[in-house]
Design an enzyme around this catalytic site. Structure first.
Site, short mmCIF file in Angstrom:
data_model
loop_
_atom_site.label_atom_id
_atom_site.label_comp_id
_atom_site.label_asym_id
_atom_site.label_seq_id
_atom_site.Cartn_x
_atom_site.Cartn_y
_atom_site.Cartn_z
N LYS A 111 0.77 -0.58 -0.23
CA LYS A 111 0.08 0.04 0.14
C LYS A 111 0.56 1.40 0.02
O LYS A 111 0.56 2.12 -0.86
CB LYS A 111 -1.06 0.24 1.42
CG LYS A 111 -1.56 -1.22 1.27
CD LYS A 111 -2.96 -0.97 0.26
CE LYS A 111 -4.03 -1.41 0.03
NZ LYS A 111 -5.30 -1.39 -0.54
N LYS A 194 -3.50 -12.83 -10.00
CA LYS A 194 -4.01 -12.58 -9.18
C LYS A 194 -5.21 -11.90 -9.51
O LYS A 194 -5.19 -10.64 -10.24
CB LYS A 194 -3.62 -11.94 -7.86
CG LYS A 194 -4.81 -12.22 -7.08
CD LYS A 194 -4.97 -11.58 -5.72
CE LYS A 194 -5.39 -10.74 -4.47
NZ LYS A 194 -5.63 -9.11 -3.50
N LYS A 197 -10.19 -6.69 -8.23
CA LYS A 197 -10.56 -5.09 -8.71
C LYS A 197 -9.83 -4.32 -8.65
O LYS A 197 -9.64 -2.82 -9.83
CB LYS A 197 -12.07 -4.97 -8.23
CG LYS A 197 -11.85 -5.14 -6.65
CD LYS A 197 -12.97 -5.22 -6.05
CE LYS A 197 -13.18 -5.34 -4.15
NZ LYS A 197 -13.23 -6.86 -3.90
P1 ADP Z 1 -9.42 -7.66 -4.02
O1 ADP Z 1 -8.62 -8.08 -4.02
O2 ADP Z 1 -10.33 -7.29 -5.56
O3 ADP Z 1 -9.60 -6.90 -3.50
P2 ADP Z 1 -10.70 -8.83 -1.72
O4 ADP Z 1 -9.09 -8.13 -1.25
O5 ADP Z 1 -11.44 -7.74 -0.92
O6 ADP Z 1 -10.46 -8.12 -3.04
O7 ADP Z 1 -10.61 -9.86 -0.99
C1 ADP Z 1 -11.57 -10.86 0.18
C2 ADP Z 1 -11.39 -12.09 0.02
O8 ADP Z 1 -11.05 -12.87 -1.14
C3 ADP Z 1 -10.38 -12.78 0.88
O9 ADP Z 1 -10.40 -13.25 1.45
C4 ADP Z 1 -9.78 -12.95 -0.60
O10 ADP Z 1 -8.15 -13.85 0.04
C5 ADP Z 1 -10.51 -13.22 -1.70
N1 ADP Z 1 -9.51 -13.24 -2.62
C6 ADP Z 1 -9.68 -11.51 -3.19
N2 ADP Z 1 -8.88 -12.12 -4.83
C7 ADP Z 1 -8.94 -13.70 -4.67
C8 ADP Z 1 -8.54 -13.84 -6.06
N3 ADP Z 1 -7.68 -13.42 -7.00
N4 ADP Z 1 -8.03 -15.50 -5.51
C9 ADP Z 1 -8.03 -16.66 -4.43
N5 ADP Z 1 -9.00 -15.45 -3.50
C10 ADP Z 1 -9.27 -14.17 -3.40
#
Ligand code: ADP
Ligand code: TRP
Length: 331
Positions: A111, A194, A197
């Protein structure tokens, strides 16, 4: 019965990464465990959403949780900020957390790199609040994707430290969990490792995407010019397509395209068509339920209200006991 806790930040719509990393596990785990699934709205404030966006994102995630199959009769579903006890537990835990260890967290360093103009204290203390979310219900298991592994290690460190300082076994040491064994990381359609969003909207397939939207995104997914000799290693983008197919398609479909690749006969257009069809079949029932639930405001409100009540009960008990252990007594 084991206790399960997890949450997702309301920063937009849920994508297939969220689904396979977290939500799918929530749905399976609610059958045999005491589950608490929340929407981490306090955590989402680190990126300064507008009040309007925050409100609609929280509502969307609540709807998506239920549309995907979370059952408010089986699991406690709530909004983090409806249970302010988590703030007190976070404060109490923070007294035994060291700034150095927070500065070394990979997600914090990332970050700092990405948003150097907004390195707020909430970002630094993010793992403490997350530990409080988990310890608040004294969880055994925490279903999350692979990117959350380090946060879970820290939660165990903080719990263990608390137990050591106060010479007891009050907190269990919660484990990151995925139903298939290994924690998962779903890749993006843009060649990135990965699906996220925060990187590129087009790399994500959302649970709220209409069939046509999914088809367009998948057909535009990055691939390459194809293998020229048998046994040639896959490029990242093509490996991603296979991994996505593994998540949503039948095993023999995956095997067919794998053989096509190995024989250098693969046509990515065909593979993408199949992948799009399988993704649509997978997402469509959830998508339709989302549309229905968007019209059911009273029901959504009721789920949040009842979930909050149950979560507050569990949280109040923990905070009362932690205060007691620490020596905070009211006169
Ligand atoms: P983003 O990375 O899109 O902002 P978040 O950080 O809000 O998503 O993730 C919410 C949940 O979804 C967490 O448990 C995170 O580990 C899981 N998660 C997010 N992206 C992935 C991914 N590409 N593959 C597996 N798990 C994911
Ligand atoms: N940090 C998690 C994420 O970015 C969200 C989260 C907050 C969480 N508190 C939690 C996940 C507690 C599991 C348990 O996805």
């Amino acid at each position: 019965m084991e206790r399960v806790v997890s949450g997702i930040r309301p920063t937009g719509f849920l994508h297939l990464g969220n689904y396979f990393g977290a939500l799918r596990n929530f749905i399976k785990m609610q059958e045999e465990n005491e589950c608490f699934f929340f929407i981490a709205d306090y955590h989402s404030l680190t990126t300064h959403p507008t009040p309007k966006d925050l409100q609609s994102n929280v509502r969307n995630i609540l709807i998506e949780y239920i549309a995907a199959g979370l059952d408010p009769e089986k699991a406690t579903i709530y909004v983090q900020s409806d249970v302010p006890q988590v703030c007190e537990l976070s404060l109490l835990l923070s007294m035994n957390v060291y700034i150095g260890e927070l500065q070394r967290v990979a997600s914090f360093k990332e970050k700092v790199r990405r948003q150097p103009d907004n390195v707020n204290a909430g970002l630094l203390t993010y793992p403490v609040l997350m530990a409080a979310d988990i310890l608040l219900h004294r969880a055994d298991k925490v279903p999350v994707g692979k990117d959350q592994e380090q946060h879970l290690e820290m939660t165990r460190d903080f719990a263990q430290r608390f137990n050591r300082i106060y010479k007891n076994e009050y907190f269990k040491l919660p484990m990151a969990y995925n139903f298939g064994g290994e924690l998962v990381k779903i890749p993006g359609l843009d060649g990135s490792t990965k699906m996220s969003k925060s990187d590129n909207e087009n790399s994500c397939i959302y649970l709220s995407d209409a069939p046509e939207v999914i088809r367009k995104k998948v057909m535009k997914a990055v691939s390459d010019s194809g293998p020229t000799e048998p046994g040639q290693p896959k490029t990242q983008a093509v490996e991603n397509l296979f991994q996505l197919m593994k998540a949503v398609s039948a095993p023999d479909t995956l095997q067919y395209f794998e053989e096509q690749y190995q024989n250098c006969a693969i046509r990515y257009g065909d593979m993408k068509k199949q992948l799009a069809a399988d993704m649509i079949a997978f997402v469509q029932p959830v998508y339709e339920r989302i549309l229905e639930l968007r019209e059911q405001d009273d029901y959504i409100r009721k789920v949040a209200r009842e979930g909050a009540e149950r979560a507050r009960e569990s949280a109040a008990k923990t905070v009362r006991e932690v205060r007691e252990i620490i020596g905070i007594k009211s006169f």
